[in-house]
Write an enzyme that holds these catalytic residues in place. Sequence first.
Site, PDB file in Angstrom:
ATOM      1  N   HIS A 145      10.533   4.116   7.148  1.00 12.14           N
ATOM      2  CA  HIS A 145       9.692   3.055   6.588  1.00 12.14           C
ATOM      3  C   HIS A 145      10.268   1.704   6.958  1.00 12.14           C
ATOM      4  CE1 HIS A 145       8.044   6.233   3.987  1.00 12.14           C
ATOM      5  NE2 HIS A 145       7.018   5.438   3.845  1.00 12.14           N
ATOM      6  N   LYS A 149      11.284  -1.845   2.150  1.00  9.34           N
ATOM      7  CA  LYS A 149      11.070  -0.813   1.134  1.00  9.34           C
ATOM      8  C   LYS A 149      12.284  -0.729   0.212  1.00  9.34           C
ATOM      9  CE  LYS A 149       9.600   4.024   0.581  1.00  9.34           C
ATOM     10  NZ  LYS A 149       8.653   3.621  -0.499  1.00  9.34           N
TER      11      LYS A 149
HETATM   12  N1  LIG Z   1       1.077   5.437  -3.251  1.00 10.43           N
HETATM   13  C1  LIG Z   1       0.894   4.899  -2.057  1.00 10.43           C
HETATM   14  O1  LIG Z   1      -0.035   5.257  -1.289  1.00 10.43           O
HETATM   15  C2  LIG Z   1       1.805   3.790  -1.631  1.00 10.43           C
HETATM   16  C3  LIG Z   1       2.837   3.435  -2.458  1.00 10.43           C
HETATM   17  N2  LIG Z   1       3.609   2.350  -2.169  1.00 10.43           N
HETATM   18  C4  LIG Z   1       4.597   1.966  -3.159  1.00 10.43           C
HETATM   19  O2  LIG Z   1       4.090   0.827  -3.848  1.00 10.43           O
HETATM   20  C5  LIG Z   1       5.158  -0.008  -4.279  1.00 10.43           C
HETATM   21  C6  LIG Z   1       4.880  -1.429  -3.829  1.00 10.43           C
HETATM   22  O3  LIG Z   1       4.829  -1.451  -2.422  1.00 10.43           O
HETATM   23  P1  LIG Z   1       4.566  -2.864  -1.692  1.00 10.43           P
HETATM   24  O4  LIG Z   1       3.320  -3.488  -2.211  1.00 10.43           O
HETATM   25  O5  LIG Z   1       4.698  -2.614  -0.236  1.00 10.43           O
HETATM   26  O6  LIG Z   1       5.818  -3.703  -2.203  1.00 10.43           O
HETATM   27  P2  LIG Z   1       5.927  -5.288  -2.299  1.00 10.43           P
HETATM   28  O7  LIG Z   1       7.367  -5.570  -2.562  1.00 10.43           O
HETATM   29  O8  LIG Z   1       5.242  -5.932  -1.139  1.00 10.43           O
HETATM   30  O9  LIG Z   1       5.068  -5.663  -3.610  1.00 10.43           O
HETATM   31  C7  LIG Z   1       5.507  -5.303  -4.896  1.00 10.43           C
HETATM   32  C8  LIG Z   1       5.117  -6.462  -5.818  1.00 10.43           C
HETATM   33  O10 LIG Z   1       5.423  -6.088  -7.153  1.00 10.43           O
HETATM   34  C9  LIG Z   1       5.833  -7.269  -7.827  1.00 10.43           C
HETATM   35  N3  LIG Z   1       6.500  -6.930  -9.081  1.00 10.43           N
HETATM   36  C10 LIG Z   1       7.809  -6.726  -9.308  1.00 10.43           C
HETATM   37  N4  LIG Z   1       8.012  -6.476 -10.611  1.00 10.43           N
HETATM   38  C11 LIG Z   1       6.794  -6.529 -11.209  1.00 10.43           C
HETATM   39  C12 LIG Z   1       6.326  -6.368 -12.538  1.00 10.43           C
HETATM   40  N5  LIG Z   1       7.192  -6.122 -13.557  1.00 10.43           N
HETATM   41  N6  LIG Z   1       4.993  -6.466 -12.795  1.00 10.43           N
HETATM   42  C13 LIG Z   1       4.134  -6.763 -11.798  1.00 10.43           C
HETATM   43  N7  LIG Z   1       4.499  -6.933 -10.503  1.00 10.43           N
HETATM   44  C14 LIG Z   1       5.827  -6.815 -10.242  1.00 10.43           C
HETATM   45  C15 LIG Z   1       6.707  -7.996  -6.817  1.00 10.43           C
HETATM   46  O11 LIG Z   1       6.806  -9.373  -7.158  1.00 10.43           O
HETATM   47  C16 LIG Z   1       5.914  -7.766  -5.526  1.00 10.43           C
HETATM   48  O12 LIG Z   1       5.005  -8.835  -5.274  1.00 10.43           O
HETATM   49  C17 LIG Z   1       6.428   0.649  -3.729  1.00 10.43           C
HETATM   50  O13 LIG Z   1       6.997   1.457  -4.743  1.00 10.43           O
HETATM   51  C18 LIG Z   1       5.929   1.563  -2.617  1.00 10.43           C
HETATM   52  O14 LIG Z   1       6.747   2.715  -2.430  1.00 10.43           O
HETATM   53  C19 LIG Z   1       3.408   1.595  -1.032  1.00 10.43           C
HETATM   54  C20 LIG Z   1       2.408   1.936  -0.161  1.00 10.43           C
HETATM   55  C21 LIG Z   1       1.541   3.088  -0.383  1.00 10.43           C
HETATM   56  O1  LIG Z   2       6.844   1.642   0.512  1.00  9.56           O
HETATM   57  C1  LIG Z   2       5.924   1.948   1.309  1.00  9.56           C
HETATM   58  O2  LIG Z   2       5.483   1.195   2.210  1.00  9.56           O
HETATM   59  C2  LIG Z   2       5.320   3.293   1.156  1.00  9.56           C
HETATM   60  N1  LIG Z   2       5.723   4.011   0.128  1.00  9.56           N
HETATM   61  C3  LIG Z   2       5.138   5.246  -0.270  1.00  9.56           C
HETATM   62  C4  LIG Z   2       6.234   6.310  -0.406  1.00  9.56           C
HETATM   63  O3  LIG Z   2       7.327   5.939  -0.926  1.00  9.56           O
HETATM   64  O4  LIG Z   2       5.971   7.463  -0.038  1.00  9.56           O
HETATM   65  C5  LIG Z   2       3.944   5.647   0.554  1.00  9.56           C
HETATM   66  C6  LIG Z   2       3.933   5.202   1.980  1.00  9.56           C
HETATM   67  O5  LIG Z   2       4.756   6.054   2.763  1.00  9.56           O
HETATM   68  C7  LIG Z   2       4.311   3.752   2.128  1.00  9.56           C
END
Ligand SMILES: NC(=O)C1=CN([C@@H]2O[C@H](COP(=O)(O)OP(=O)(O)OC[C@H]3O[C@@H](n4cnc5c(N)ncnc54)[C@H](O)[C@@H]3O)[C@@H](O)[C@H]2O)C=CC1
Ligand SMILES: O=C(O)C1=N[C@H](C(=O)O)C[C@H](O)C1
Length: 259
Positions: A145, A149
């Site tokens: 990733h 991350k």
């Molecule tokens: N389930 C899925 O399909 C996917 C899951 N993810 C997961 O989603 C999460 C976020 O990923 P990204 O958006 O890429 O990260 P990112 O770091 O770009 O965004 C996360 C946001 O959450 C905010 N944040 C932190 N603490 C917070 C709180 N207490 N309340 C509200 N917002 C808060 C941060 O300020 C930041 O803007 C990660 O855990 C990642 O693994 C990411 C992509 C796909």
């Molecule tokens: O952090 C990410 O970007 C992603 N996180 C998810 C994971 O932890 O599996 C999903 C995806 O791979 C992207």
Amino acid sequence: MKIALVGYGKMGHMIEKAALMRGHEVVCTVDPYAKDASCVTAVSEEMLKAIGDSGAEGIIEFSHPASVTNNIFSLVPTGIPLVVGTTGWVDRLEEVRRLVDDTRTAFLYSSNFSVGVNLFYKMVSEAARLMAEFEEYDVAVFESHHNQKADSPSGTGLDIARRIMENLPRKTTLFTDSFTRRPEPSELHLASVRVGSVPGTHTVYFDSAADTIELTHTARTREGFALGAVRALEWLASPGPDGHARIGVYTMNDVFSEV
Ligand SMILES: NC(=O)C1=CN([C@@H]2O[C@H](COP(=O)(O)OP(=O)(O)OC[C@H]3O[C@@H](n4cnc5c(N)ncnc54)[C@H](O)[C@@H]3O)[C@@H](O)[C@H]2O)C=CC1
Ligand SMILES: O=C(O)C1=N[C@H](C(=O)O)C[C@H](O)C1
């Protein structure tokens, strides 16, 4: 549908675009650090009031592994259907399940909302079942990733490893660190790398002395994750087969089994 977004980072912005494209209204974006969020705050009475006042009919949470559990325990009692994409919290799943049951609300979570990965999960489960009869093949999982991350291994990698161990009896223990000794045959190694802008790549290796079989899913963009999360909320907020509001903890398996 009126949607509130908790967490307005990379995924929050992608989800907003996907929601608007599908005709929804994003009525509230909550994020303590994102200056362009409509509600620049963390989990708080203020945040919950902002969501309530916005008339949100669904919530999508993509925040941070360190924040997600607190967010879940604050948002579930609102009774608003909640979709959680943040990873790194499923060790608390049973507590969440009890809270959802006690508050009789609708909760859906997935480490990966893309259609492709959820099909990949089925392929991996079947491949593991096939390999159960061929002891000459060892197996391992690798995920890569982007360098932004905040958790490792990926939630998707953990879900892949779980499906392998569910279907391949000789692999009983998950190992996610660096080895300083020879692995035990019963150990399934899940390794991670964080580099550049990789959206998410997951590979399963089946390796014997004669050959290697590699199954790989490569996410090209985050759009698949975002669209999948919005479609998951549409499903969660829709009536169940009995015509009543859905109540309980759901995953993408439930969505695919009905859609
Ligand atoms: N389930 C899925 O399909 C996917 C899951 N993810 C997961 O989603 C999460 C976020 O990923 P990204 O958006 O890429 O990260 P990112 O770091 O770009 O965004 C996360 C946001 O959450 C905010 N944040 C932190 N603490 C917070 C709180 N207490 N309340 C509200 N917002 C808060 C941060 O300020 C930041 O803007 C990660 O855990 C990642 O693994 C990411 C992509 C796909
Ligand atoms: O952090 C990410 O970007 C992603 N996180 C998810 C994971 O932890 O599996 C999903 C995806 O791979 C992207």
